[in-house]
Design a protein around this motif. Structure first.
Motif, PDB file in Angstrom:
ATOM      1  N   GLN A 191       0.808  -1.223   0.000  1.00 33.76           N
ATOM      2  CA  GLN A 191       0.000   0.000   0.000  1.00 33.76           C
ATOM      3  C   GLN A 191       0.838   1.269   0.000  1.00 33.76           C
ATOM      4  O   GLN A 191       1.741   1.429   0.823  1.00 33.76           O
ATOM      5  CB  GLN A 191      -0.918  -0.004   1.216  1.00 33.76           C
ATOM      6  CG  GLN A 191      -1.980  -1.084   1.106  1.00 33.76           C
ATOM      7  CD  GLN A 191      -3.073  -0.927   2.129  1.00 33.76           C
ATOM      8  OE1 GLN A 191      -2.801  -0.565   3.271  1.00 33.76           O
ATOM      9  NE2 GLN A 191      -4.305  -1.198   1.733  1.00 33.76           N
ATOM     10  N   GLU A 205      -7.291  10.106  -8.174  1.00 32.76           N
ATOM     11  CA  GLU A 205      -7.952   9.081  -7.367  1.00 32.76           C
ATOM     12  C   GLU A 205      -9.183   8.553  -8.084  1.00 32.76           C
ATOM     13  O   GLU A 205      -9.409   7.343  -8.179  1.00 32.76           O
ATOM     14  CB  GLU A 205      -8.412   9.656  -6.016  1.00 32.76           C
ATOM     15  CG  GLU A 205      -7.327  10.202  -5.122  1.00 32.76           C
ATOM     16  CD  GLU A 205      -7.054  11.672  -5.375  1.00 32.76           C
ATOM     17  OE1 GLU A 205      -6.621  12.011  -6.503  1.00 32.76           O
ATOM     18  OE2 GLU A 205      -7.233  12.486  -4.456  1.00 32.76           O
ATOM     19  N   ALA A 209      -9.559   4.659  -9.705  1.00 34.15           N
ATOM     20  CA  ALA A 209     -10.651   3.751  -9.332  1.00 34.15           C
ATOM     21  C   ALA A 209     -11.402   3.300 -10.580  1.00 34.15           C
ATOM     22  O   ALA A 209     -11.742   2.122 -10.736  1.00 34.15           O
ATOM     23  CB  ALA A 209     -11.586   4.441  -8.343  1.00 34.15           C
ATOM     24  N   SER A 214      -7.486  -0.396  -6.617  1.00 26.56           N
ATOM     25  CA  SER A 214      -8.129  -0.261  -5.314  1.00 26.56           C
ATOM     26  C   SER A 214      -7.610   1.016  -4.646  1.00 26.56           C
ATOM     27  O   SER A 214      -6.428   1.121  -4.316  1.00 26.56           O
ATOM     28  CB  SER A 214      -7.831  -1.509  -4.479  1.00 26.56           C
ATOM     29  OG  SER A 214      -7.982  -1.200  -3.128  1.00 26.56           O
ATOM     30  N   GLU A 216      -8.605   3.803  -1.595  1.00 25.46           N
ATOM     31  CA  GLU A 216      -9.492   4.208  -0.487  1.00 25.46           C
ATOM     32  C   GLU A 216      -9.201   5.661  -0.157  1.00 25.46           C
ATOM     33  O   GLU A 216      -8.031   6.058  -0.112  1.00 25.46           O
ATOM     34  CB  GLU A 216      -9.166   3.402   0.767  1.00 25.46           C
ATOM     35  CG  GLU A 216      -9.785   2.036   0.830  1.00 25.46           C
ATOM     36  CD  GLU A 216      -9.187   1.299   2.013  1.00 25.46           C
ATOM     37  OE1 GLU A 216      -9.276   1.823   3.145  1.00 25.46           O
ATOM     38  OE2 GLU A 216      -8.588   0.248   1.771  1.00 25.46           O
ATOM     39  N   GLU A 218      -9.921   8.573   2.765  1.00 28.91           N
ATOM     40  CA  GLU A 218     -10.466   8.908   4.095  1.00 28.91           C
ATOM     41  C   GLU A 218     -10.417  10.417   4.257  1.00 28.91           C
ATOM     42  O   GLU A 218      -9.387  11.024   3.995  1.00 28.91           O
ATOM     43  CB  GLU A 218      -9.600   8.272   5.199  1.00 28.91           C
ATOM     44  CG  GLU A 218      -9.634   6.764   5.202  1.00 28.91           C
ATOM     45  CD  GLU A 218      -8.519   6.179   6.087  1.00 28.91           C
ATOM     46  OE1 GLU A 218      -7.818   6.939   6.792  1.00 28.91           O
ATOM     47  OE2 GLU A 218      -8.356   4.945   6.043  1.00 28.91           O
ATOM     48  N   ARG A 224      -7.281  14.870   3.291  1.00 32.92           N
ATOM     49  CA  ARG A 224      -7.613  13.500   2.925  1.00 32.92           C
ATOM     50  C   ARG A 224      -6.408  12.593   3.063  1.00 32.92           C
ATOM     51  O   ARG A 224      -5.266  13.045   2.919  1.00 32.92           O
ATOM     52  CB  ARG A 224      -8.009  13.429   1.453  1.00 32.92           C
ATOM     53  CG  ARG A 224      -9.394  13.916   1.174  1.00 32.92           C
ATOM     54  CD  ARG A 224      -9.714  13.777  -0.269  1.00 32.92           C
ATOM     55  NE  ARG A 224     -11.090  14.237  -0.481  1.00 32.92           N
ATOM     56  CZ  ARG A 224     -11.694  14.292  -1.651  1.00 32.92           C
ATOM     57  NH1 ARG A 224     -11.057  13.920  -2.733  1.00 32.92           N
ATOM     58  NH2 ARG A 224     -12.921  14.708  -1.750  1.00 32.92           N
ATOM     59  N   VAL A 226      -5.181   9.134   1.095  1.00 36.35           N
ATOM     60  CA  VAL A 226      -5.489   8.272  -0.047  1.00 36.35           C
ATOM     61  C   VAL A 226      -4.605   7.040   0.050  1.00 36.35           C
ATOM     62  O   VAL A 226      -3.384   7.147   0.212  1.00 36.35           O
ATOM     63  CB  VAL A 226      -5.222   9.005  -1.380  1.00 36.35           C
ATOM     64  CG1 VAL A 226      -5.652   8.138  -2.562  1.00 36.35           C
ATOM     65  CG2 VAL A 226      -5.943  10.345  -1.421  1.00 36.35           C
ATOM     66  N   THR A 229      -3.604   0.377  -3.366  1.00 34.03           N
ATOM     67  CA  THR A 229      -2.973  -0.947  -3.358  1.00 34.03           C
ATOM     68  C   THR A 229      -2.230  -1.132  -4.674  1.00 34.03           C
ATOM     69  O   THR A 229      -2.818  -0.980  -5.757  1.00 34.03           O
ATOM     70  CB  THR A 229      -4.040  -2.053  -3.182  1.00 34.03           C
ATOM     71  OG1 THR A 229      -4.746  -1.763  -1.968  1.00 34.03           O
ATOM     72  CG2 THR A 229      -3.405  -3.429  -3.088  1.00 34.03           C
TER      73      THR A 229
END
Ligand code: S3P
Length: 449
Positions: A191, A205, A209, A214, A216, A218, A224, A226, A229
């Motif tokens: 990651q 981002e 996707a 993958s 994510e 937050e 944020r 980011v 993977t």
């Protein structure tokens, strides 16, 4: 490639009213990313609405140099046959990214975790811009960089043979830094994490996707985290590039300050990480409305309508909004000159390291046009002239910066005397049809050679 040819002086004089429909070109940020992610996917990505500005063309050439097949099928219609993550070949020659900071920084990231070596250069503007902000996080993956003193181009990046994923907090809000890290993380195992204290544009981002990686995200306070993977197989996509809000800013702002104007700017991407200018203009009292709000290709889109707004007031632009309108401060400062009262723009230090020092460029040109401007290291303030109007008459140096050139030409359309820029050539990096489009709306340009 830089715009190369001889300087093209251009003047704009009192114009209008500006009326009609302004079909602005595709988003520059999204266009760069479509080409780069297309080149890293396995198979053929199809793109429509690609911005055919020089910055994006240069990124397309770079992708070809790294082994992807990039083909133009018609206006804005392109395909990219990608080589897969980790599949970049070593370029046989120096990569010239012209005027584009986004191009060079994202491409450096994309190749930094592949065991190949590439040397990057650009025009005089790009060769003066800081690259350590990119090479420092890339070194955490195991890549090495050697450039000129001060971390300037030309610069050679030796990609990491055994990349390790990075966990990095960006020191300044910058989508270019964030994106370079995420693109490098694509070919590192495990990651890769990027944390930003203030949210910068999130096209990378979103598009990662979309390509099947993958990712994510937050939310943490105003920023944020980011998490990507690494080593996904990116699946080719069909991408419709939305029209560029940063280009829309020019006809919108021109309509607000040229008497009698009423302009529609359809299909503009209103991703909240990009739309700060429009909110700010509305806070100033601009007659700017969104019509037909909808979603296209995962991005919010609307038709903008801007009408002449003689009663705009100066405001304190919230610094928290800076990242979402970072490219729009030059044209905002032009609008501010026509508003009544002072407009303060704070928390904008990043403007000093764009295609030129944009605080200095705007302050100098506006003062020459009869406007009072104060500035500090990370702020500037414009004293709007309101009903008195702006004298104009300035002869401005564009400093190889497309947005400085366009901003002062718009100033000339509403000022009492014409405004001249020494070189309109750089406009082709982001908005090649600017002059034709603005002329069709009613703008008066004259060759100032
Ligand atoms: C861009 C990011 C911004 C912006 C530039 C385009 C991008 O730069 O100024 O025009 O496409 O990522 P920073 O991220 O360095 O602020």
């Amino acid at each position: 490639m830089s715009h190369g040819g001889p300087a093209r002086p251009l003047a704009a004089r009192k114009s209008g009213p500006l009326t009609g429909v302004a079909d602005v070109p595709g988003d520059k940020s999204v266009s760069h990313r479509a080409l780069i992610l297309g080149a890293l996917a396995v198979g053929e990505t199809k793109i429509t609405g690609l911005l055919e500005g020089q910055d994006v063309i240069d990124t397309g050439r770079a992708m070809t140099a790294f082994g992807a097949e990039v083909v133009r099928h018609g206006e804005g219609a392109w395909s990219v046959h990608g080589v897969g993550t980790g599949g970049f070949a070593e370029p046989a020659d120096v990569i010239d990214c012209g005027n584009s900071g986004t191009g060079v920084r994202l491409v450096m990231g994309a190749m930094a975790t592949t065991p190949i070596t590439a040397t990057f250069t650009g025009d005089a503007s790009l060769r003066a811009r800081p690259m350590a902000r990119i090479t420092e996080p890339l070194s955490m993956f195991g890549a090495r960089a050697v450039g000129r003193s001060g971390g300037r181009l030309p610069m050679t990046i030796v990609g990491a043979a055994d990349p390790i994923p990075a966990d990095y907090a960006t020191p300044v809000p910058s989508a270019q830094i964030k994106s370079a890290i995420l693109l490098a993380g694509l070919n590192a195992p495990g990651q890769t994490v990027v944390t930003e204290a203030e949210t910068s544009r999130d096209h990378t981002e979103r598009m990662l996707a979309g390509f099947g990686a993958s990712v994510e995200v937050e939310e943490i306070g105003a920023g944020r985290r980011v998490i990507l993977t690494g080593q996904p197989e990116l699946r080719p996509q069909t991408i419709a590039v939305p029209r560029d809000p940063s280009s829309a800013a020019f006809p919108v702002c021109a309509a607000l300050i040229v008497p009698g104007s009423n302009v529609s700017v359809p299909g503009i991407g209103l991703n909240p990480t990009r739309a700060g200018l429009f909110e700010t203009l509305r806070d100033m009292g601009a007659d700017l409305t969104y019509e037909n709000a909808r979603e296209e290709g995962g991005e919010p889109v609307a038709d903008l309508r801007a009408r002449f707004s003689p009663d705009m007031k100066g405001i304190d632009v919230p610094p928290a909004r800076a990242a979402s309108m970072i490219d729009e401060y030059p044209i905002l400062s032009v609008v501010a000159a026509f508003a009544e009262g002072r407009t303060e723009m704070r928390g904008v230090k990043e403007l000093r390291v764009k295609e030129c020092d944009r605080i200095d460029a705007m302050a100098t040109g506006l003062r020459d046009a009869g406007v009072t401007v104060e500035e500090g290291e990370d702020w500037f303030a414009v004293d709007g002239r309101g009903p008195e109007g702006v004298p104009g008459g300035a002869k401005v140096t564009a400093r190889l910066d497309h947005r400085i050139a366009m901003s002062f030409l718009i100033l000339g359309m509403a000022a009492k005397e014409a405004v001249t820029v020494d070189d309109a050539g750089p406009i082709s990096t982001s908005f090649p049809i600017f002059e034709a489009l603005m002329s069709r709306l009613g703008a008066s340009f004259e060759d100032a050679a």
